[in-house]
Design a protein around this motif. Sequence first.
Motif, mmCIF file in Angstrom:
data_model
loop_
_atom_site.group_PDB
_atom_site.id
_atom_site.type_symbol
_atom_site.label_atom_id
_atom_site.label_comp_id
_atom_site.label_asym_id
_atom_site.label_seq_id
_atom_site.Cartn_x
_atom_site.Cartn_y
_atom_site.Cartn_z
ATOM 1 N N SER A 135 0.839 -1.207 0.000
ATOM 2 C CA SER A 135 0.000 0.000 0.000
ATOM 3 C C SER A 135 0.871 1.253 0.000
ATOM 4 O O SER A 135 0.592 2.219 -0.722
ATOM 5 N N ALA A 136 1.927 1.222 0.808
ATOM 6 C CA ALA A 136 2.807 2.397 0.870
ATOM 7 C C ALA A 136 3.477 2.631 -0.474
ATOM 8 O O ALA A 136 3.576 3.766 -0.949
ATOM 9 N N LEU A 137 3.925 1.545 -1.101
ATOM 10 C CA LEU A 137 4.570 1.681 -2.415
ATOM 11 C C LEU A 137 3.607 2.244 -3.449
ATOM 12 O O LEU A 137 3.965 3.081 -4.277
ATOM 13 N N GLU A 138 2.368 1.773 -3.392
ATOM 14 C CA GLU A 138 1.408 2.191 -4.404
ATOM 15 C C GLU A 138 0.986 3.644 -4.232
ATOM 16 O O GLU A 138 0.406 4.222 -5.142
ATOM 17 N N ARG A 139 1.290 4.210 -3.085
ATOM 18 C CA ARG A 139 0.980 5.627 -2.903
ATOM 19 C C ARG A 139 2.056 6.511 -3.532
ATOM 20 O O ARG A 139 1.870 7.713 -3.652
ATOM 21 N N LEU A 140 3.181 5.917 -3.894
ATOM 22 C CA LEU A 140 4.234 6.721 -4.524
ATOM 23 C C LEU A 140 3.922 6.907 -6.007
ATOM 24 O O LEU A 140 3.293 6.053 -6.624
ATOM 25 N N PRO A 141 4.395 7.996 -6.588
ATOM 26 C CA PRO A 141 4.317 8.116 -8.049
ATOM 27 C C PRO A 141 5.082 6.948 -8.690
ATOM 28 O O PRO A 141 6.058 6.455 -8.109
ATOM 29 N N ALA A 181 9.288 9.548 0.981
ATOM 30 C CA ALA A 181 7.855 9.421 0.693
ATOM 31 C C ALA A 181 7.350 8.025 1.054
ATOM 32 O O ALA A 181 6.243 7.862 1.593
ATOM 33 N N PHE A 182 8.173 7.017 0.776
ATOM 34 C CA PHE A 182 7.772 5.643 1.081
ATOM 35 C C PHE A 182 7.617 5.443 2.587
ATOM 36 O O PHE A 182 6.611 4.888 3.065
ATOM 37 N N LEU A 183 8.612 5.911 3.339
ATOM 38 C CA LEU A 183 8.550 5.707 4.795
ATOM 39 C C LEU A 183 7.418 6.514 5.419
ATOM 40 O O LEU A 183 6.789 6.075 6.384
ATOM 41 N N THR A 184 7.156 7.679 4.856
ATOM 42 C CA THR A 184 6.026 8.474 5.353
ATOM 43 C C THR A 184 4.717 7.734 5.075
ATOM 44 O O THR A 184 3.836 7.638 5.945
ATOM 45 N N ALA A 185 4.589 7.202 3.859
ATOM 46 C CA ALA A 185 3.369 6.469 3.512
ATOM 47 C C ALA A 185 3.228 5.212 4.360
ATOM 48 O O ALA A 185 2.119 4.815 4.730
ATOM 49 N N TYR A 186 4.338 4.608 4.692
ATOM 50 C CA TYR A 186 4.301 3.385 5.511
ATOM 51 C C TYR A 186 3.969 3.730 6.972
ATOM 52 O O TYR A 186 3.425 2.897 7.699
ATOM 53 N N LEU B 51 11.955 -3.454 4.906
ATOM 54 C CA LEU B 51 10.537 -3.565 4.522
ATOM 55 C C LEU B 51 10.328 -4.201 3.144
ATOM 56 O O LEU B 51 9.418 -5.022 2.973
ATOM 57 N N LEU B 52 11.128 -3.807 2.179
ATOM 58 C CA LEU B 52 10.864 -4.272 0.808
ATOM 59 C C LEU B 52 10.901 -5.799 0.657
ATOM 60 O O LEU B 52 10.080 -6.362 -0.069
ATOM 61 N N PRO B 53 11.803 -6.501 1.345
ATOM 62 C CA PRO B 53 11.797 -7.965 1.195
ATOM 63 C C PRO B 53 10.507 -8.621 1.687
ATOM 64 O O PRO B 53 10.264 -9.790 1.376
ATOM 65 N N LEU B 54 9.692 -7.881 2.438
ATOM 66 C CA LEU B 54 8.417 -8.468 2.864
ATOM 67 C C LEU B 54 7.511 -8.749 1.668
ATOM 68 O O LEU B 54 6.561 -9.530 1.763
ATOM 69 N N LEU B 55 7.800 -8.086 0.547
ATOM 70 C CA LEU B 55 6.982 -8.298 -0.655
ATOM 71 C C LEU B 55 7.368 -9.572 -1.400
ATOM 72 O O LEU B 55 6.659 -10.008 -2.303
ATOM 73 N N ASP B 56 8.501 -10.153 -1.016
ATOM 74 C CA ASP B 56 9.066 -11.213 -1.860
ATOM 75 C C ASP B 56 8.399 -12.560 -1.659
ATOM 76 O O ASP B 56 8.020 -12.931 -0.552
#
Lengths: 193, 246
Positions: A135-141, A181-186, B51-56
């Motif tokens: 979800s956090a990633l998808e909030r980024l451009p 931005a990612f950490l803020t969204a997370y 955090l990112l490896p949680l997607l893997d």
Amino acid sequence: MDTWMAPAASWARCPESADALAEPTPSFEESFVRLFRLHHVRLLRYLQRVSGEPELAADLVQDAFVRLYRRGSLPDAPEAWLISVAMNLLRNASSTGSRRHRLLTAARAEEVHSDPLPRPDESATAGDARHRVRSALERLPVRERRMLLLQAEGYSYRDIAAALELNEASVGTLLARARRAFLTAYGSRSDAP
Amino acid sequence: MHLDDERLQRLLDRELATEAEASIRGHLAGCEPCRAQVTGAERESAEVGRLLPLLDDPLPLLEAADVMRPRGRGLIWGRRAALVFLALGLAGVAYAAPGSPVNAWVRSIATLLRPAPARTPAPPAPAASEDPETSGIAVSPGERLAIVLPSPPGGGLAYVSLGDGADAVVRVVSGKASFSSGIDRLVVETSDSSAIFRIVLPRGASRVEIRVGGSRLFLKEGPRIRASAGPGTDGVYALRIPPRGL
């Protein structure tokens, strides 16, 4: 003013690439196999994180390398080329329902996995965390999301710039912005400076 | 001069030239605010890395051999065909041109080659095909191929082996069948109560799957093979096709 310089090629970071440079004239096949062995995993992981579909990611990585092999020669920036091709394939796959259907219905249950599957009691927690991260990633451009994921796989600034058609001199700034931005969204970072 | 985002991020990602990095580290040694900035950015980068490896998901194994297939074959054959057409065209023009000696040459060669009246018995008729009772089809497996076999009421058998040819060959040993093929799919159908198939797959095929209905009997992915039964001592997989409805 300080200057900086990106590595000549991203695989210059890899120990094996020193051997590659020392070889007088490796054939295309040899170069291709080496490139595949060194880099297919990170392209696969990048696509898996972008798409959220491991089977689709595996198919796309395979297709991208097939296209590179059929090309018969390595482009100037093979990794950036592979990323671009794989992303185009992902775009096509996302826009054609038939292919998506075929890929999703192709059974891959017998695949050999390199990592153990999580235990059932770990799955719920891992699933929640994964959902939050996605979800956090998808909030980024889109561009910042892709930059962050490419950087996480160790791609060089040169490859990131080439693959995403950016000015290489501003990759660091954009990455810093994407990270914040990612950490803020997370939720693990406040917007306050 | 304090660090900006670009230089700070490049410092973290080791994207600075040696001199530039030394200069920045020199600055950091005497600048507490910039050191704090670097420490904060390192902490954030570590958090992203956690955090990112949680997607893997587990990564499927891919081999270079899975994607390496003979290159440019179509082009070579295309060029050969173009050369043959070009040569035939030039020969035709030369033959038809008024006053061309080619016409006379062709006539003299034809006279020399004209056979004498037959005094020997006619040669035997060409031998019948290897197995006149079987029908079959040969298709190029391409990057991937799914062979979909029928499920006759009485079941059947599929003998699958690997060969050195370039095509996947499906023969119907017992019974009659029809074949229809698409880009990456070959569908075999039969109206008989049972059927026996003999299938030879190219050893170098990337991915060939043999299915019956919704079940997979056989999968060849690069060098890896998964089958519903193991191979015999001769390397042939004898795979049972379940009767329709089971």
